[in-house]
Scaffold this motif. Structure first.
Motif, short mmCIF file in Angstrom:
data_model
loop_
_atom_site.label_atom_id
_atom_site.label_comp_id
_atom_site.label_asym_id
_atom_site.label_seq_id
_atom_site.Cartn_x
_atom_site.Cartn_y
_atom_site.Cartn_z
N LYS A 76 -10.52 2.05 7.08
CA LYS A 76 -10.06 2.73 5.87
C LYS A 76 -8.88 2.00 5.25
O LYS A 76 -7.83 2.58 4.97
N LEU A 77 -9.04 0.69 5.06
CA LEU A 77 -7.98 -0.13 4.48
C LEU A 77 -7.93 0.07 2.98
O LEU A 77 -8.95 0.26 2.32
N GLN A 78 -6.72 0.00 2.44
CA GLN A 78 -6.52 0.10 0.99
C GLN A 78 -5.60 -1.03 0.57
O GLN A 78 -4.71 -1.43 1.33
N PRO A 79 -5.77 -1.53 -0.65
CA PRO A 79 -4.88 -2.59 -1.12
C PRO A 79 -3.44 -2.08 -1.22
O PRO A 79 -3.19 -0.93 -1.57
N THR A 80 -2.49 -2.95 -0.91
CA THR A 80 -1.08 -2.61 -1.02
C THR A 80 -0.66 -2.69 -2.48
O THR A 80 -0.91 -3.70 -3.15
N LEU A 81 -0.01 -1.65 -2.95
CA LEU A 81 0.49 -1.66 -4.32
C LEU A 81 1.73 -2.55 -4.39
O LEU A 81 2.54 -2.57 -3.47
N SER A 82 1.86 -3.27 -5.49
CA SER A 82 3.03 -4.14 -5.62
C SER A 82 4.32 -3.33 -5.75
O SER A 82 5.40 -3.84 -5.48
N THR A 83 4.23 -2.06 -6.11
CA THR A 83 5.43 -1.23 -6.22
C THR A 83 5.88 -0.70 -4.87
O THR A 83 6.99 -0.20 -4.74
N SER A 84 5.05 -0.81 -3.83
CA SER A 84 5.44 -0.31 -2.52
C SER A 84 6.14 -1.35 -1.67
O SER A 84 6.52 -1.08 -0.55
N ILE A 85 6.33 -2.54 -2.21
CA ILE A 85 7.02 -3.60 -1.49
C ILE A 85 8.51 -3.49 -1.81
O ILE A 85 8.91 -3.41 -2.96
N VAL A 86 9.33 -3.46 -0.79
CA VAL A 86 10.77 -3.29 -0.95
C VAL A 86 11.42 -4.63 -1.22
O VAL A 86 11.10 -5.64 -0.59
N GLN A 87 12.35 -4.64 -2.16
CA GLN A 87 13.12 -5.84 -2.46
C GLN A 87 14.28 -5.95 -1.48
O GLN A 87 14.76 -4.94 -0.97
N PRO A 88 14.78 -7.14 -1.20
CA PRO A 88 15.88 -7.29 -0.23
C PRO A 88 17.14 -6.51 -0.62
O PRO A 88 17.84 -6.01 0.25
N ASN A 89 17.43 -6.39 -1.90
CA ASN A 89 18.64 -5.68 -2.29
C ASN A 89 18.49 -4.16 -2.15
O ASN A 89 19.47 -3.43 -2.27
N GLU A 90 17.29 -3.66 -1.89
CA GLU A 90 17.07 -2.23 -1.71
C GLU A 90 17.19 -1.80 -0.24
O GLU A 90 17.17 -0.62 0.05
N LEU A 91 17.33 -2.75 0.67
CA LEU A 91 17.43 -2.44 2.09
C LEU A 91 18.83 -1.93 2.41
O LEU A 91 19.80 -2.30 1.77
N PRO A 92 18.97 -1.08 3.44
CA PRO A 92 20.31 -0.59 3.80
C PRO A 92 21.13 -1.71 4.44
O PRO A 92 20.61 -2.74 4.84
N MET A 93 22.44 -1.45 4.55
CA MET A 93 23.35 -2.44 5.13
C MET A 93 23.01 -2.65 6.61
O MET A 93 22.59 -1.74 7.30
N LEU A 94 23.25 -3.87 7.08
CA LEU A 94 23.10 -4.16 8.49
C LEU A 94 24.31 -3.62 9.25
O LEU A 94 25.40 -3.50 8.69
N ARG A 95 24.13 -3.32 10.52
CA ARG A 95 25.27 -2.83 11.31
C ARG A 95 26.37 -3.88 11.40
O ARG A 95 27.54 -3.55 11.50
N SER A 96 25.98 -5.14 11.39
CA SER A 96 26.99 -6.20 11.46
C SER A 96 27.83 -6.28 10.19
O SER A 96 28.92 -6.82 10.20
N GLN A 97 27.33 -5.73 9.06
CA GLN A 97 28.08 -5.75 7.81
C GLN A 97 29.00 -4.55 7.67
O GLN A 97 29.87 -4.54 6.81
N LEU A 98 28.82 -3.52 8.50
CA LEU A 98 29.67 -2.34 8.41
C LEU A 98 31.07 -2.68 8.88
O LEU A 98 31.25 -3.39 9.87
N PRO A 99 32.10 -2.18 8.20
CA PRO A 99 33.46 -2.45 8.66
C PRO A 99 33.74 -1.64 9.92
O PRO A 99 33.13 -0.60 10.15
#
Length: 177
Positions: A76-99
């Motif tokens: 039951k595969l479906q094509p991936t929508l291009s809007t469901s791909i996350v951009q790098p700037n939308e990802l949360p901060m890494l733990r190493s970047q937290l002060p």
């Protein structure tokens, strides 16, 4: 006198012959080990080449498309929508970047909870309620951080903007850019 000198020279020559033999024997053992390692390296290189060729056959788009068509009912595969791909700037901060958390002294002189600034108290309370955005949390963390900034992380280059009429060809796995 001559007999003792001859005996000493014979002893020295025997010792030198045994040392020479020992060095030669060790060199032959090392040479055998080198040949064994070279043959193992050649075997590994041949195995890597074989696996690369096998991988090239396995990931051929025509084969994958045929497999998708054959097993579409089970998977039951479906094509991936291009809007469901996350951009790098939308990802949360890494733990190493937290002060690092700042610990302040309490009134009685013991180490207490984390230091708070007037702006961060509202942000911390709001984030516990779950009604702040990621940008507000990042701003609150940046306001609280009095420590030196963490090491900068290389940012990914921005992705090219796509026109609305461009569509990815998901069925064969190719992407036109």
């Amino acid at each position: 006198m001559l007999k003792t000198f001859d005996i000493v020279l014979i002893g020295v020559m025997t010792a030198m012959a045994s040392v020479t033999y020992t060095i030669k024997h060790r060199a032959e053992l090392k040479l055998e080990e080198v040949h064994r390692l070279e043959s193992e390296i050649k075997l590994e290189k041949d195995t890597i080449e074989l696996l690369k060729a096998d991988w090239a056959l396995v990931v051929q788009p025509n084969r994958l498309e045929r497999l998708v068509n054959n097993y579409s009912d089970e998977l039951k595969l479906q094509p991936t929508l291009s809007t469901s791909i996350v951009q790098p700037n939308e990802l949360p901060m890494l733990r190493s970047q937290l002060p690092p958390e700042i610990v302040a002294d309490t009134k009685d002189g013991t180490k207490g909870g984390s230091a708070k600034t007037p702006g961060s108290k509202n942000a911390v309370a709001a984030s516990k309620n779950g009604d702040t955005t990621d940008a507000e949390i990042r701003k609150a963390i940046a306001d609280v951080a009095a420590a030196p900034a963490p090491r900068p992380v290389a940012k990914a280059p921005p992705l090219p903007k796509r026109k609305k009429q461009e569509v990815d060809n998901i069925a064969t796995g190719s992407v036109d850019e």
